[in-house]
Design an enzyme around this catalytic site. Structure first.
Site, PDB file in Angstrom:
ATOM      1  N   SER A  15     -99.139  40.713   9.980  1.00 18.66           N
ATOM      2  CA  SER A  15     -98.941  40.875   8.416  1.00 18.66           C
ATOM      3  C   SER A  15     -99.052  42.469   8.104  1.00 18.66           C
ATOM      4  CB  SER A  15    -100.139  40.152   7.710  1.00 18.66           C
ATOM      5  OG  SER A  15    -100.399  40.637   6.450  1.00 18.66           O
ATOM      6  N   LYS A  66    -100.146  29.459  -1.758  1.00 17.68           N
ATOM      7  CA  LYS A  66    -100.721  30.067  -3.059  1.00 17.68           C
ATOM      8  C   LYS A  66    -100.871  29.085  -3.921  1.00 17.68           C
ATOM      9  CE  LYS A  66     -97.847  34.434  -2.477  1.00 17.68           C
ATOM     10  NZ  LYS A  66     -96.909  35.315  -3.046  1.00 17.68           N
ATOM     11  N   ASP A 102     -98.846  39.256  -8.185  1.00 21.83           N
ATOM     12  CA  ASP A 102     -97.697  39.440  -7.892  1.00 21.83           C
ATOM     13  C   ASP A 102     -96.712  39.996  -9.049  1.00 21.83           C
ATOM     14  OD1 ASP A 102     -97.669  38.574  -5.111  1.00 21.83           O
ATOM     15  OD2 ASP A 102     -97.527  36.617  -5.465  1.00 21.83           O
ATOM     16  N   GLY A 127     -83.136  32.833  -7.925  1.00 25.32           N
ATOM     17  CA  GLY A 127     -84.070  32.206  -7.395  1.00 25.32           C
ATOM     18  C   GLY A 127     -85.037  31.840  -8.405  1.00 25.32           C
ATOM     19  N   GLY A 129     -88.288  29.874  -7.382  1.00 23.28           N
ATOM     20  CA  GLY A 129     -89.422  29.603  -6.406  1.00 23.28           C
ATOM     21  C   GLY A 129     -90.832  30.397  -7.011  1.00 23.28           C
TER      22      GLY A 129
HETATM   23  P1  ATR Z   1     -91.106  31.637  -2.519  1.00 28.93           P
HETATM   24  O1  ATR Z   1     -92.597  31.285  -2.871  1.00 28.93           O
HETATM   25  O2  ATR Z   1     -91.386  32.687  -1.712  1.00 28.93           O
HETATM   26  O3  ATR Z   1     -90.327  32.184  -3.967  1.00 28.93           O
HETATM   27  P2  ATR Z   1     -89.804  29.273  -2.531  1.00 28.93           P
HETATM   28  O4  ATR Z   1     -90.941  28.800  -3.506  1.00 28.93           O
HETATM   29  O5  ATR Z   1     -89.541  28.366  -1.416  1.00 28.93           O
HETATM   30  O6  ATR Z   1     -90.560  30.581  -1.871  1.00 28.93           O
HETATM   31  O7  ATR Z   1     -88.555  29.759  -3.133  1.00 28.93           O
HETATM   32  C1  ATR Z   1     -87.522  30.064  -2.593  1.00 28.93           C
HETATM   33  C2  ATR Z   1     -86.298  30.360  -3.513  1.00 28.93           C
HETATM   34  O8  ATR Z   1     -85.237  31.263  -2.638  1.00 28.93           O
HETATM   35  C3  ATR Z   1     -85.692  29.284  -4.021  1.00 28.93           C
HETATM   36  O9  ATR Z   1     -85.251  29.661  -5.384  1.00 28.93           O
HETATM   37  C4  ATR Z   1     -84.511  28.619  -3.235  1.00 28.93           C
HETATM   38  O10 ATR Z   1     -83.536  28.184  -3.789  1.00 28.93           O
HETATM   39  P3  ATR Z   1     -83.742  26.316  -3.723  1.00 28.93           P
HETATM   40  O11 ATR Z   1     -84.698  26.242  -4.998  1.00 28.93           O
HETATM   41  O12 ATR Z   1     -82.130  26.207  -4.129  1.00 28.93           O
HETATM   42  O13 ATR Z   1     -84.267  26.003  -2.611  1.00 28.93           O
HETATM   43  C5  ATR Z   1     -84.174  30.047  -2.700  1.00 28.93           C
HETATM   44  N1  ATR Z   1     -83.323  30.227  -1.497  1.00 28.93           N
HETATM   45  C6  ATR Z   1     -83.911  30.331  -0.320  1.00 28.93           C
HETATM   46  N2  ATR Z   1     -82.739  30.460   0.606  1.00 28.93           N
HETATM   47  C7  ATR Z   1     -81.676  30.395   0.065  1.00 28.93           C
HETATM   48  C8  ATR Z   1     -80.301  30.374   0.373  1.00 28.93           C
HETATM   49  N3  ATR Z   1     -79.850  30.464   1.768  1.00 28.93           N
HETATM   50  N4  ATR Z   1     -79.301  30.446  -0.510  1.00 28.93           N
HETATM   51  C9  ATR Z   1     -79.744  30.232  -1.966  1.00 28.93           C
HETATM   52  N5  ATR Z   1     -81.123  30.417  -2.446  1.00 28.93           N
HETATM   53  C10 ATR Z   1     -81.843  30.249  -1.371  1.00 28.93           C
END
Ligand code: ATR
Length: 282
Positions: A15, A66, A102, A127, A129
């Site tokens: 980490s 989280k 964050d 994104g 997420g």
């Molecule tokens: P975090 O908490 O780190 O934000 P998460 O909640 O899993 O992680 O969110 C990951 C984000 O990356 C999401 O927006 C995801 O898109 P989806 O909602 O469609 O899953 C996006 N993401 C991850 N890999 C991707 C890829 N190869 N192409 C497009 N979007 C991706």
């Protein structure tokens, strides 16, 4: 007595938060230690009980806990409650309180590294997420005018859009499909931010044309490994300002550090420690 800080997550090999916080502790010469707690999902509840018993001063929370950590805490700060995620826990007289640094860390690093002020600005966020949620909240709180959310799964972008509308009814957000990003009027966008893992370890790139932006547009990536993602590299070539993912990591850490110790940590030294650790292990 040495006070214990740390990070809870799984998996947690190498980490970056450990060398980052230890560099601040060493520089300030304060009696703290920052450790890595790699905890399996079935042990999370027990671990929190144990932290309370052992008077751990505070800890960061990372993937995948989280949200999962929230029911085990004694209270949640209002802002973290709105975001729906906790990345920092502080032990306040034996009671564990959850915070989220964050988003504020992101906005601060953006300001420090690029001079970007969100007030009145239009943002394209890729994104939807957990990280996206915190970043969007803080940008709107800092006065951003509009956030357009583009996500692979449109339902998630729509859900985040609706969530933001509840807390920021006066500002506008919009959800679009990833493939519709190029059809936007690029001239109107002041900040583009990737909150997905695309580009991590140099794999993949955001499918977006970076022409047609104003020259003061900032392109930002929360991926920090590598520091210059393929997306940021293209942005630089296109003559745009860039903001790398180490910024958010360092500034969210600095905000957490302040909560635990009451002391402003040396962010430059923390950033250097992150860059060194990235070279060594990642
Ligand atoms: P975090 O908490 O780190 O934000 P998460 O909640 O899993 O992680 O969110 C990951 C984000 O990356 C999401 O927006 C995801 O898109 P989806 O909602 O469609 O899953 C996006 N993401 C991850 N890999 C991707 C890829 N190869 N192409 C497009 N979007 C991706």
């Amino acid at each position: 007595m040495t006070l214990v800080l740390g990070i809870v997550g799984h998996p947690l090999d190498h980490s970056l938060s450990v060398p980052m916080h230890m560099s601040a502790i060493f520089t300030l010469g304060i009696d703290y230690v920052y450790m890595s707690f790699d905890i399996l999902p079935e042990n999370l509840s027990h671990a929190v009980t144990q932290f309370r018993k052992e008077h751990i001063k505070g800890f960061n929370v990372t993937i995948p806990y989280k949200e999962d950590i929230m029911p085990y805490l004694d209270s949640i700060d209002e802002y973290a409650g709105k975001i729906g995620a906790v990345n920092t826990v502080n032990n306040e007289n034996g009671r564990l309180k959850g915070y989220n640094t964050d988003g504020i860390g992101y906005v601060k690093s953006l300001g420090e590294q690029t001079g970007f002020d969100p007030r009145g600005k239009q943002v394209l966020m890729i994104g939807a997420g957990g990280a996206a949620k915190a970043v969007a909240f803080s940008l709107l709180e800092a006065g951003a005018d509009k956030i357009i959310i583009a996500n692979r799964t449109p339902e998630r972008a729509e859900a985040l859009h609706r969530h933001l509308c509840v807390y920021f009814p006066a500002t506008s957000s919009q959800s679009i499909r990833l493939q519709d990003m190029n059809a936007l009027d690029h001239k109107k966008i002041n900040l583009v931010i990737n909150t997905t893992s695309i580009g991590m370890k140099g794999a993949g790139d955001i499918d977006m044309d970076l022409t047609g932006f104003r020259s003061d547009t900032v392109v930002s990536d929360i991926v920090y490994n590598p520091l210059e993602t393929p997306f940021l590299k293209r942005a630089k070539h296109a003559g745009l300002k860039t903001h790398d993912g180490a910024g958010m990591l360092v500034y969210q850490g600095a905000e957490s550090f302040k909560l635990w110790t009451g002391v402003q940590p040396p962010v430059d030294i923390m950033r250097q420690a992150v860059l060194r650790a990235l070279q060594e292990h990642h």
